[in-house]
Design a protein around this motif. Sequence first.
Motif, PDB file in Angstrom:
ATOM      1  N   PHE A   1       8.479  -7.064   9.444  1.00  0.00           N
ATOM      2  CA  PHE A   1       9.347  -6.117  10.148  1.00  0.00           C
ATOM      3  C   PHE A   1       9.038  -4.704   9.660  1.00  0.00           C
ATOM      4  N   PRO A   2       9.372  -3.691  10.454  1.00  0.00           N
ATOM      5  CA  PRO A   2       9.165  -2.311   9.996  1.00  0.00           C
ATOM      6  C   PRO A   2       9.822  -2.087   8.643  1.00  0.00           C
ATOM      7  N   LEU A   3       9.141  -1.388   7.770  1.00  0.00           N
ATOM      8  CA  LEU A   3       9.567  -1.036   6.412  1.00  0.00           C
ATOM      9  C   LEU A   3       9.370  -2.147   5.384  1.00  0.00           C
ATOM     10  N   SER A   4       9.106  -3.364   5.833  1.00  0.00           N
ATOM     11  CA  SER A   4       8.936  -4.456   4.864  1.00  0.00           C
ATOM     12  C   SER A   4       7.573  -5.127   4.992  1.00  0.00           C
ATOM     13  N   GLY A   5       6.587  -4.406   5.501  1.00  0.00           N
ATOM     14  CA  GLY A   5       5.274  -4.990   5.723  1.00  0.00           C
ATOM     15  C   GLY A   5       4.591  -5.500   4.479  1.00  0.00           C
ATOM     16  N   LEU A   6       4.630  -4.717   3.384  1.00  0.00           N
ATOM     17  CA  LEU A   6       3.964  -5.156   2.151  1.00  0.00           C
ATOM     18  C   LEU A   6       4.744  -6.279   1.478  1.00  0.00           C
ATOM     19  N   TYR A   7       6.065  -6.230   1.580  1.00  0.00           N
ATOM     20  CA  TYR A   7       6.893  -7.323   1.056  1.00  0.00           C
ATOM     21  C   TYR A   7       6.574  -8.612   1.819  1.00  0.00           C
ATOM     22  N   ALA A   8       6.502  -8.516   3.145  1.00  0.00           N
ATOM     23  CA  ALA A   8       6.158  -9.679   3.958  1.00  0.00           C
ATOM     24  C   ALA A   8       4.764 -10.185   3.606  1.00  0.00           C
TER      25      ALA A   8
ATOM     26  N   THR B   1      10.152  -8.646  -6.413  1.00  0.00           N
ATOM     27  CA  THR B   1      10.565  -7.262  -6.213  1.00  0.00           C
ATOM     28  C   THR B   1      10.428  -6.924  -4.737  1.00  0.00           C
ATOM     29  N   LEU B   2      11.069  -5.837  -4.335  1.00  0.00           N
ATOM     30  CA  LEU B   2      11.024  -5.383  -2.943  1.00  0.00           C
ATOM     31  C   LEU B   2      10.616  -3.922  -2.903  1.00  0.00           C
ATOM     32  N   SER B   3       9.542  -3.642  -2.199  1.00  0.00           N
ATOM     33  CA  SER B   3       9.101  -2.267  -1.977  1.00  0.00           C
ATOM     34  C   SER B   3       9.186  -1.993  -0.481  1.00  0.00           C
ATOM     35  N   MET B   4       9.891  -0.937  -0.123  1.00  0.00           N
ATOM     36  CA  MET B   4      10.118  -0.613   1.281  1.00  0.00           C
ATOM     37  C   MET B   4       9.274   0.578   1.704  1.00  0.00           C
ATOM     38  N   GLY B   5       8.797   0.529   2.922  1.00  0.00           N
ATOM     39  CA  GLY B   5       8.012   1.631   3.453  1.00  0.00           C
ATOM     40  C   GLY B   5       7.164   1.159   4.616  1.00  0.00           C
ATOM     41  N   MET B   6       6.765   2.094   5.466  1.00  0.00           N
ATOM     42  CA  MET B   6       5.839   1.755   6.536  1.00  0.00           C
ATOM     43  C   MET B   6       4.478   1.440   5.912  1.00  0.00           C
ATOM     44  N   VAL B   7       3.716   0.575   6.538  1.00  0.00           N
ATOM     45  CA  VAL B   7       2.440   0.136   5.975  1.00  0.00           C
ATOM     46  C   VAL B   7       1.544   1.315   5.624  1.00  0.00           C
ATOM     47  N   GLU B   8       1.500   2.323   6.486  1.00  0.00           N
ATOM     48  CA  GLU B   8       0.636   3.477   6.259  1.00  0.00           C
ATOM     49  C   GLU B   8       1.051   4.294   5.044  1.00  0.00           C
ATOM     50  N   GLU B   9       2.298   4.165   4.629  1.00  0.00           N
ATOM     51  CA  GLU B   9       2.843   5.032   3.580  1.00  0.00           C
ATOM     52  C   GLU B   9       2.526   4.568   2.161  1.00  0.00           C
ATOM     53  N   PHE B  10       2.114   3.338   1.981  1.00  0.00           N
ATOM     54  CA  PHE B  10       1.922   2.808   0.640  1.00  0.00           C
ATOM     55  C   PHE B  10       0.653   3.337  -0.013  1.00  0.00           C
ATOM     56  N   THR B  11       0.778   3.693  -1.281  1.00  0.00           N
ATOM     57  CA  THR B  11      -0.402   4.009  -2.066  1.00  0.00           C
ATOM     58  C   THR B  11      -1.040   2.693  -2.512  1.00  0.00           C
ATOM     59  N   GLU B  12      -2.258   2.754  -2.996  1.00  0.00           N
ATOM     60  CA  GLU B  12      -2.913   1.539  -3.479  1.00  0.00           C
ATOM     61  C   GLU B  12      -2.125   0.940  -4.639  1.00  0.00           C
ATOM     62  N   ALA B  13      -1.647   1.786  -5.543  1.00  0.00           N
ATOM     63  CA  ALA B  13      -0.906   1.290  -6.710  1.00  0.00           C
ATOM     64  C   ALA B  13       0.385   0.597  -6.277  1.00  0.00           C
ATOM     65  N   GLU B  14       1.077   1.183  -5.294  1.00  0.00           N
ATOM     66  CA  GLU B  14       2.333   0.591  -4.818  1.00  0.00           C
ATOM     67  C   GLU B  14       2.084  -0.748  -4.129  1.00  0.00           C
ATOM     68  N   ALA B  15       1.025  -0.804  -3.330  1.00  0.00           N
ATOM     69  CA  ALA B  15       0.707  -2.049  -2.634  1.00  0.00           C
ATOM     70  C   ALA B  15       0.344  -3.151  -3.629  1.00  0.00           C
TER      71      ALA B  15
END
Length: 297
Positions: free
Chosen positions: A150-157, A94-108
Amino acid sequence: MTTTAAGRTPRTWFITGASRGLGRAFAEAALGAGDRVAAAARSTAALDELAAAHPGRVLPLTLDVTDREAVSRAVEAAVAHFGRLDVVVNNAGTLSMGMVEEFTEAEARAQMETNFFGALWVGQAVMPYLRAQGSGHIVQISSIGGLAGFPLSGLYAASKFALEGMSEALAMEAAQFGVKVSIVQPGGYWTDLYTAMKAATPLEAYAPLRAELEKMWAEGSVDSEPRLAAEALLKLVDSDEPPLRLLLGSMVYDLAFDVSRKRMETWAAWEGTSRAAEKAVAAPVGEAGAAAAEPAS
């Protein structure tokens, strides 16, 4: 046992995320080569047509790879049905997009559950069978996100970096049993990865960066047909000496070399500092010294 058009014994594949996108293309390519496929997906309705077109060679399996016990049951069912496993493709992602600071614990955690833990559970479930038969090939579908963040894909990376680190270790551990492991790093393909992606709630502070990124992406994505990735995958599993890593696409190929060159340039520029940070000394003696000599966790 029947043989393929090439005269070899049909292989048995176990593919996760097999109902659509790259997973579906991988399944179709395997079947086209005369092989058999245990096709695992959250919903198997899309696999009915494939199973009907290849009677006896497709085993649809309903599976959520984040459920470790369900993964074990699915692998057991595949082995019971076909008798063995030859190629295991960890494709579900799956792919979740967002800046690293924006993710909730559940989303991460959700991002890691599928992309990393799902592949880990499958690997743990199949290894006993592959070890026992002394053969097999595990293929981990990573991403351009496994090369760099890359920006917006930090958790995916992060999920793909974790997958690749685990897979490097697994490759060395499995080799003694005749089991091969390969990491495939695809570029862009026309799948529903982006249309099905989730997004973190944006923070206003990142609006300027988002606007800059939107300008960069204004021309849109020019991606490739999943069929081309499937053709490359067949070449990979047909190889007697498959590589640990395989890049798919010119863009990701060029990026891999660019990222590697920049890292090497940075390492070279800071070589003096790096080397000065290490000077071997004898282990300290005494109770306090013994504790200090223990490797850091």
